[in-house]
Design a protein around this motif. Structure first.
Motif, PDB file in Angstrom:
ATOM      1  N   LEU A 163       0.833  -1.203   0.000  1.00 38.05           N
ATOM      2  CA  LEU A 163       0.000   0.000   0.000  1.00 38.05           C
ATOM      3  C   LEU A 163       0.868   1.254   0.000  1.00 38.05           C
ATOM      4  N   TRP A 164       1.899   1.258   0.817  1.00 38.32           N
ATOM      5  CA  TRP A 164       2.769   2.435   0.900  1.00 38.32           C
ATOM      6  C   TRP A 164       3.446   2.704  -0.452  1.00 38.32           C
ATOM      7  N   SER A 165       3.892   1.662  -1.124  1.00 36.56           N
ATOM      8  CA  SER A 165       4.512   1.834  -2.443  1.00 36.56           C
ATOM      9  C   SER A 165       3.510   2.403  -3.439  1.00 36.56           C
ATOM     10  N   ASP A 166       2.259   1.929  -3.369  1.00 37.57           N
ATOM     11  CA  ASP A 166       1.216   2.451  -4.256  1.00 37.57           C
ATOM     12  C   ASP A 166       0.977   3.935  -3.990  1.00 37.57           C
ATOM     13  N   VAL A 167       0.984   4.331  -2.717  1.00 36.04           N
ATOM     14  CA  VAL A 167       0.756   5.736  -2.367  1.00 36.04           C
ATOM     15  C   VAL A 167       1.889   6.607  -2.905  1.00 36.04           C
ATOM     16  N   LEU A 168       3.134   6.159  -2.727  1.00 35.04           N
ATOM     17  CA  LEU A 168       4.279   6.937  -3.218  1.00 35.04           C
ATOM     18  C   LEU A 168       4.225   7.086  -4.733  1.00 35.04           C
ATOM     19  N   GLN A 169       3.923   5.992  -5.427  1.00 34.62           N
ATOM     20  CA  GLN A 169       3.859   6.052  -6.886  1.00 34.62           C
ATOM     21  C   GLN A 169       2.733   6.980  -7.337  1.00 34.62           C
ATOM     22  N   LEU A 170       1.593   6.923  -6.650  1.00 36.93           N
ATOM     23  CA  LEU A 170       0.467   7.771  -7.019  1.00 36.93           C
ATOM     24  C   LEU A 170       0.792   9.242  -6.775  1.00 36.93           C
ATOM     25  N   ALA A 171       1.459   9.550  -5.651  1.00 36.17           N
ATOM     26  CA  ALA A 171       1.828  10.938  -5.356  1.00 36.17           C
ATOM     27  C   ALA A 171       2.742  11.491  -6.449  1.00 36.17           C
ATOM     28  N   GLU A 172       3.666  10.654  -6.937  1.00 33.50           N
ATOM     29  CA  GLU A 172       4.564  11.089  -8.007  1.00 33.50           C
ATOM     30  C   GLU A 172       3.797  11.267  -9.317  1.00 33.50           C
TER      31      GLU A 172
END
Length: 682
Positions: free
Chosen positions: A38-47
């Motif tokens: 989930l955290w990786s998905d959030v970081l990718q989405l923020a970028e």
């Protein structure tokens, strides 16, 4: 009807709402692998949203259902039928972001207040409405600590997830390669994570919805749903009542048994309810309860009923030795059919309306009915309905044991008389009757009638034919000498599977189809008392089998009482008055079950049951409330085939084309009262 729409976490959480995780849901369980994904998905989405502000990332579905009636207020509540792990994780991530912002800002920032007051709590509401998400009891303390900014339990999954995100946020600040900041993280979580919100209609079957979506292996029972329904109706007392009333019952009864308990409770109120209808039937009844006190009283009643139900499952907990014996034997029979009546009997005793002695005697009648029906080959026919109806049809004016005996003895209950039972024992092939487990249990109970010094356990025993199923040359020769060659096969077929030719043994291989002289020695050495009687014979054949069958029948008819002779019981004054009233109803007039029941101080159903099972004068002059002949109408005498409507028409009662009797010919309550007063036609 189920409505689905794609939405954001912000739209789900904002506004005065609360999401309750049902008690049947498993505790929060995400570990590092799911959290990191989930955290990786959030970081990718923020970028991604730096270049495309409308970018989204789909993370799954959230299935919601309206909470039960009775908890309406300023906050709109939903049950989280599916998706609680995901929703809990996202709110823990928001709490971690909120606390990180507080730490770096040193004061309450706009984003901090927004997250806490709009996404995590309903800022203008007190407990229990304050939290946006209310986890199941197992996780609640740790979750509340996180939301309130306190230190969560180190051993909880909730606390671990919160600390995971705090650590990732700290790492983010130290990473110079990241091109976005915390503001973009907040925006990605609230607006960029896409969820399909599936909302059920209040009338939808949440039980079926959950089962169709659930892929965790967790079986959701109707008992789970009812438990959740009850506790959602306790906005201020759920924790206390769950801990003090429900948990002790849940510790002693598993989910499947609790569901059965709810069904049995419903059967005691509505005999025809099916087990699959438990949730809907109980919910319809519970919706009439309006206050928290009503709900608490209902949970206390169920918990008390649960203690009684446990006695059916674990008879060793029963304190009275005679009741304990009867419950143990009925548990050995292993049939759910008598459970409604047994539970009713225990309830009657619990209310101090019957003694243990009376209950033990009533349980003996249940055992006797089961055994006698089994022996005549009617072991299961209509048993479920018979026992479900029993609690409603027992005569309340009689002691409960007498009432059970009378109830079994009238109508078409297949409660075999001594004569019927003896004939069946002599001639019926018991070995081919019913369940094999019941045959073995019955044989062990019969062995107990011989006053054996030790209790017989059926586990290591088998049922043995003394005269074998396949006759050897030696058996044929011995039987021919006494009965003639031409009669051997006919007699063998007639007697081989009857009770008189059956016994218990642990030496089946050594007995097999050996000649009787050899079997006799083995039986003589057996610890089974009934085998000693067989071994006392010099030879064995149809004559000895029939003689033994008659001897066993004599023991059985004494041990398991047969149908009651109603002449020895006192006449119920209610039914005596009913007969007097019916006698006074003149030809050409009619009345209803309901009007008679009100006048006699009873209910329409037991009154109708009485007329079906006992001869009564002018019973055909009693109709349904609309003036129609009852669908369940039957004459107590099975040989009577008269049409009740035709009888009424010959007496002058007029019927419409819809089959309804003329309302002007119906006796009014006042006229019925007059009949009761003077007993003469109006």
């Amino acid at each position: 009807m189920v409505a689905a729409q794609e939405t954001s976490l912000q739209r789900i959480l904002e506004g005065s709402s609360q999401y309750l995780v049902p008690l049947y849901q498993r505790p929060y369980g995400w570990g590092d692998e799911q959290l990191q994904e989930l955290w990786s998905d959030v970081l990718q989405l923020a970028e991604d949203r730096l270049d495309g502000p409308e970018a989204t990332h789909f993370i799954g579905s959230l299935v919601l259902a309206p909470t039960p009636a009775g908890v309406a207020g300023a906050v709109t509540r939903f049950l989280v039928v599916d998706g609680q792990q995901r929703l809990t994780t996202l709110t823990l991530l928001l709490a971690a972001i909120r606390d990180y912002l507080r730490e770096i800002d040193g004061a309450e920032s706009r984003d901090t207040n927004r997250i806490h007051n709009q996404m995590l709590t309903n800022q203008y509401n007190d407990d229990p409405d304050r939290l946006k998400l209310l986890p199941t009891q197992v996780d609640r303390a740790a979750y509340v600590a996180v939301i309130d900014g306190a230190t969560p339990d180190d051993n909880s999954r909730v606390g671990h997830a919160y600390r995971f995100f705090r650590a990732r946020l700290t790492e983010l600040a130290d990473n110079d390669d990241i091109t976005f900041g915390l503001t973009q993280i907040v925006d990605a979580v609230l607006s960029g994570l896409s969820v399909v919100s599936i909302s059920a209609h209040p009338n939808d079957n949440v039980h079926r919805i959950f089962q169709s979506l659930n892929n965790t292996g967790l079986k959701l029972t109707q008992g789970d749903l009812l438990r959740n329904y009850l506790f959602m109706r306790l906005p201020t007392r759920s924790d206390e009542v769950y801990r003090t009333r429900w948990t002790p019952m849940q510790d002693s009864l598993d989910n499947e048994r609790i569901e059965t308990l709810f069904w049995l409770d419903m059967v005691l109120k509505r005999p025809r309810v099916k087990q699959g209808q438990t949730f809907a039937a109980q919910q319809a009844r519970l919706e009439k309860l309006t206050t928290e006190s009503d709900i608490v009283a209902e949970i206390e009643r169920i918990a008390r009923l649960g203690k009684l139900y446990r006695l059916l499952l674990e008879p060793q907990l029963e304190s009275d030795p005679e009741v304990r014996l009867r419950l143990t034997r009925l548990a050995e029979w292993d049939s759910i059919s008598p459970a409604p009546l047994i539970l009713h009997l225990l309830l009657v005793r619990d209310r101090d309306e019957a003694t243990s002695e009376q209950v033990a005697r009533a349980l003996l009648y249940i055992e006797s009915l089961l055994v006698r029906r089994f022996l005549i080959g009617r072991s299961t026919q209509s048993l479920n309905r018979l026992f479900a109806d029993a609690a409603h049809q027992l005569d309340p004016s009689l002691p409960v044991d007498t009432a059970v005996h009378v109830y079994f003895s009238v109508g078409r209950k297949h409660y075999a008389s001594d004569k019927q039972l003896t004939e069946a024992i002599v001639s019926s092939p018991l070995y081919l009757t019913g369940r094999s487990a019941h045959r073995k249990i019955l044989m062990t109970w019969i062995e107990g009638m011989f006053l054996s010094k030790e209790a017989v356990s059926p586990d290591s025993l088998t049922i043995e034919h003394v005269m074998p199923q396949s006759l050897s040359a030696k058996w044929r020769a011995d039987l021919s000498a006494e009965y003639g060659v031409d009669e051997i096969d006919t007699l063998h077929e007639k007697y081989v599977h009857t009770l008189g030719n059956l016994t218990l043994t642990g030496y089946n291989e050594s007995l097999s189809n050996h000649e009787f002289a050899r079997k006799r020695e083995t039986l003589r050495a057996s610890s089974i008392r009934m085998n000693q009687d067989i071994a006392a014979h010099e030879s064995w054949g149809p004559g000895q089998i029939e003689k033994r069958s008659l001897a066993l029948a004599e023991r059985i008819t004494k041990f398991w009482p047969g149908p009651a002779d109603e002449s020895v019981f006192p006449e119920n004054p209610t039914w005596a008055e009913l007969n007097r009233l019916l006698t006074a109803i003149p030809a050409g007039r009619w009345t209803t079950y309901g009007d008679l029941a009100v006048l006699l101080g009873t209910a329409p159903q037991p009154l109708g049951n009485r007329l079906k099972s006992h001869p009564a004068p002018n019973a055909h002059r009693v109709l349904g409330s609309l003036g129609t002949v009852s669908e369940g109408f039957s004459w107590p005498d099975p040989h009577c085939t008269d049409d009740p409507r035709q009888l009424l028409e010959t007496e002058g009662v007029r019927f419409s084309s819809y089959g309804r009797a003329d309302s002007t010919q119906r006796l009014s309550p006042t006229e019925l009262k007059q009949l009761q007063s003077d007993g003469v036609p109006v």
